[in-house]
Structures are given as structure tokens and as C-alpha cells.
Motif scaffolding. Structure first.
Motif, PDB file in Angstrom:
ATOM      1  N   PHE A  12      -7.392  37.446  43.407  1.00 64.97           N
ATOM      2  CA  PHE A  12      -8.622  37.340  42.634  1.00 64.97           C
ATOM      3  C   PHE A  12      -8.364  37.489  41.128  1.00 64.97           C
ATOM      4  CE2 PHE A  12     -12.394  39.251  40.668  1.00 64.97           C
ATOM      5  CZ  PHE A  12     -13.361  38.309  40.998  1.00 64.97           C
ATOM      6  N   PHE A  13      -7.474  38.381  40.758  1.00 67.82           N
ATOM      7  CA  PHE A  13      -7.249  38.676  39.344  1.00 67.82           C
ATOM      8  C   PHE A  13      -6.257  37.722  38.680  1.00 67.82           C
ATOM      9  CE2 PHE A  13      -8.603  42.720  41.241  1.00 67.82           C
ATOM     10  CZ  PHE A  13      -9.738  42.942  40.477  1.00 67.82           C
ATOM     11  N   THR A  14      -5.138  37.451  39.351  1.00 69.77           N
ATOM     12  CA  THR A  14      -4.107  36.602  38.740  1.00 69.77           C
ATOM     13  C   THR A  14      -4.314  35.129  39.036  1.00 69.77           C
ATOM     14  OG1 THR A  14      -2.612  36.721  40.639  1.00 69.77           O
ATOM     15  CG2 THR A  14      -2.397  38.451  38.961  1.00 69.77           C
ATOM     16  N   ARG A  15      -5.142  34.817  40.028  1.00 67.62           N
ATOM     17  CA  ARG A  15      -5.429  33.448  40.467  1.00 67.62           C
ATOM     18  C   ARG A  15      -4.196  32.766  41.061  1.00 67.62           C
ATOM     19  NH1 ARG A  15     -10.098  33.796  41.649  1.00 67.62           N
ATOM     20  NH2 ARG A  15     -10.326  31.567  41.725  1.00 67.62           N
ATOM     21  N   GLN A  16      -3.173  33.536  41.424  1.00 70.54           N
ATOM     22  CA  GLN A  16      -1.971  32.976  42.022  1.00 70.54           C
ATOM     23  C   GLN A  16      -2.124  32.885  43.538  1.00 70.54           C
ATOM     24  OE1 GLN A  16       1.249  35.478  40.682  1.00 70.54           O
ATOM     25  NE2 GLN A  16       1.657  34.122  38.951  1.00 70.54           N
ATOM     26  N   TRP A  17      -1.516  31.845  44.107  1.00 73.11           N
ATOM     27  CA  TRP A  17      -1.525  31.622  45.546  1.00 73.11           C
ATOM     28  C   TRP A  17      -0.279  32.214  46.179  1.00 73.11           C
ATOM     29  CZ3 TRP A  17      -5.556  29.571  48.163  1.00 73.11           C
ATOM     30  CH2 TRP A  17      -6.535  28.924  47.416  1.00 73.11           C
ATOM     31  N   ARG A  18      -0.425  32.763  47.370  1.00 76.72           N
ATOM     32  CA  ARG A  18       0.687  33.262  48.167  1.00 76.72           C
ATOM     33  C   ARG A  18       0.448  32.852  49.611  1.00 76.72           C
ATOM     34  NH1 ARG A  18       4.023  37.260  46.062  1.00 76.72           N
ATOM     35  NH2 ARG A  18       3.461  37.917  43.978  1.00 76.72           N
ATOM     36  N   GLU A  34       6.888  35.301  45.786  1.00 77.72           N
ATOM     37  CA  GLU A  34       6.364  34.992  44.457  1.00 77.72           C
ATOM     38  C   GLU A  34       4.984  34.371  44.584  1.00 77.72           C
ATOM     39  OE1 GLU A  34       8.152  31.470  42.502  1.00 77.72           O
ATOM     40  OE2 GLU A  34       9.402  31.352  44.288  1.00 77.72           O
ATOM     41  N   GLY A  35       4.240  34.402  43.502  1.00 83.32           N
ATOM     42  CA  GLY A  35       2.937  33.772  43.457  1.00 83.32           C
ATOM     43  C   GLY A  35       3.048  32.387  42.841  1.00 83.32           C
ATOM     44  N   PHE A  36       2.117  31.515  43.201  1.00 83.92           N
ATOM     45  CA  PHE A  36       2.108  30.142  42.701  1.00 83.92           C
ATOM     46  C   PHE A  36       0.762  29.862  42.042  1.00 83.92           C
ATOM     47  CE2 PHE A  36       4.943  30.385  46.302  1.00 83.92           C
ATOM     48  CZ  PHE A  36       6.065  29.681  45.882  1.00 83.92           C
ATOM     49  N   PHE A  37       0.807  29.329  40.826  1.00 79.48           N
ATOM     50  CA  PHE A  37      -0.438  28.992  40.146  1.00 79.48           C
ATOM     51  C   PHE A  37      -1.050  27.724  40.724  1.00 79.48           C
ATOM     52  CE2 PHE A  37       1.467  31.717  36.893  1.00 79.48           C
ATOM     53  CZ  PHE A  37       0.416  32.569  36.675  1.00 79.48           C
ATOM     54  N   ASN A  38      -0.219  26.883  41.328  1.00 78.93           N
ATOM     55  CA  ASN A  38      -0.666  25.637  41.911  1.00 78.93           C
ATOM     56  C   ASN A  38      -0.655  25.777  43.435  1.00 78.93           C
ATOM     57  OD1 ASN A  38      -0.646  22.976  42.992  1.00 78.93           O
ATOM     58  ND2 ASN A  38       0.069  22.187  41.028  1.00 78.93           N
ATOM     59  N   LYS A  39      -1.786  25.536  44.083  1.00 76.07           N
ATOM     60  CA  LYS A  39      -1.886  25.663  45.540  1.00 76.07           C
ATOM     61  C   LYS A  39      -0.914  24.709  46.244  1.00 76.07           C
ATOM     62  CE  LYS A  39      -5.299  25.612  49.262  1.00 76.07           C
ATOM     63  NZ  LYS A  39      -6.713  25.377  49.597  1.00 76.07           N
ATOM     64  N   GLU A  44       3.953  23.702  49.678  1.00 71.72           N
ATOM     65  CA  GLU A  44       5.301  23.148  49.791  1.00 71.72           C
ATOM     66  C   GLU A  44       6.327  24.240  50.099  1.00 71.72           C
ATOM     67  OE1 GLU A  44       6.388  19.990  49.895  1.00 71.72           O
ATOM     68  OE2 GLU A  44       4.272  19.455  49.921  1.00 71.72           O
ATOM     69  N   ASN A  45       6.189  25.390  49.459  1.00 64.45           N
ATOM     70  CA  ASN A  45       7.109  26.497  49.707  1.00 64.45           C
ATOM     71  C   ASN A  45       6.963  27.007  51.140  1.00 64.45           C
ATOM     72  OD1 ASN A  45       7.565  29.735  49.490  1.00 64.45           O
ATOM     73  ND2 ASN A  45       8.998  28.600  48.184  1.00 64.45           N
ATOM     74  N   ALA A  46       5.742  27.090  51.634  1.00 66.54           N
ATOM     75  CA  ALA A  46       5.502  27.532  53.009  1.00 66.54           C
ATOM     76  C   ALA A  46       6.109  26.536  53.999  1.00 66.54           C
ATOM     77  CB  ALA A  46       4.010  27.695  53.260  1.00 66.54           C
ATOM     78  N   LYS A  47       5.977  25.240  53.714  1.00 70.43           N
ATOM     79  CA  LYS A  47       6.559  24.223  54.592  1.00 70.43           C
ATOM     80  C   LYS A  47       8.077  24.349  54.643  1.00 70.43           C
ATOM     81  CE  LYS A  47       3.087  20.579  54.170  1.00 70.43           C
ATOM     82  NZ  LYS A  47       2.816  19.230  53.649  1.00 70.43           N
TER      83      LYS A  47
END
Length: 60
Positions: A12-18, A34-39, A44-47
Motif C-alpha cells: 500500500f505504501f511503496t506501491r511495489q508488487w511482490r 524484491e519488490g517490482f514497480f511494474n506488475k 515475469e519473475n514469478a513465471k
């Protein structure tokens, strides 16, 4: 055998995706380091992680 699934969450605060890999019993098996700013980058990292895990289990 229970199925695993990837779950995407956004801070919610950093807006990063995990991502988290969750077992059928609800336990977290793995999570992004790590967190990702782009969903899209998070997906892609999860895949890539999922593909590596499949390959690892084939070689057991």
C-alpha cells in the motif's frame, strides 16, 4: 497432491508488487526477494521462478 498457486500483492505504501508461492494448505513456500514497480515484471519473475521449480522437481 495439493496444488500450489502464485499470489500477487501490492504494498500500500511503496506501491511495489511482490509474489508469493502458496501451497494448497495455505503455507507460503516461497516469496519474491524484491519488490517490482511494474506488475508485468513481477509476473515475469514469478513465471521464471515457477519454471525453475518445475525443472528442479524433474531432476529429483
Amino acid at each position: 497432491m495439493s496444488k500450489c498457486k502464485f499470489i500477487l500483492v501490492q504494498n500500500f505504501f511503496t506501491r511495489q508488487w511482490r509474489w508469493k508461492l502458496v501451497a494448497g494448505n495455505g503455507r507460503t513456500l516461497d516469496a519474491s526477494s524484491e519488490g517490482f514497480f511494474n506488475k508485468k515484471n513481477c509476473i515475469e519473475n514469478a513465471k521464471k521462478t515457477g519454471e525453475a521449480l518445475v525443472e528442479l522437481t524433474r531432476n529429483l
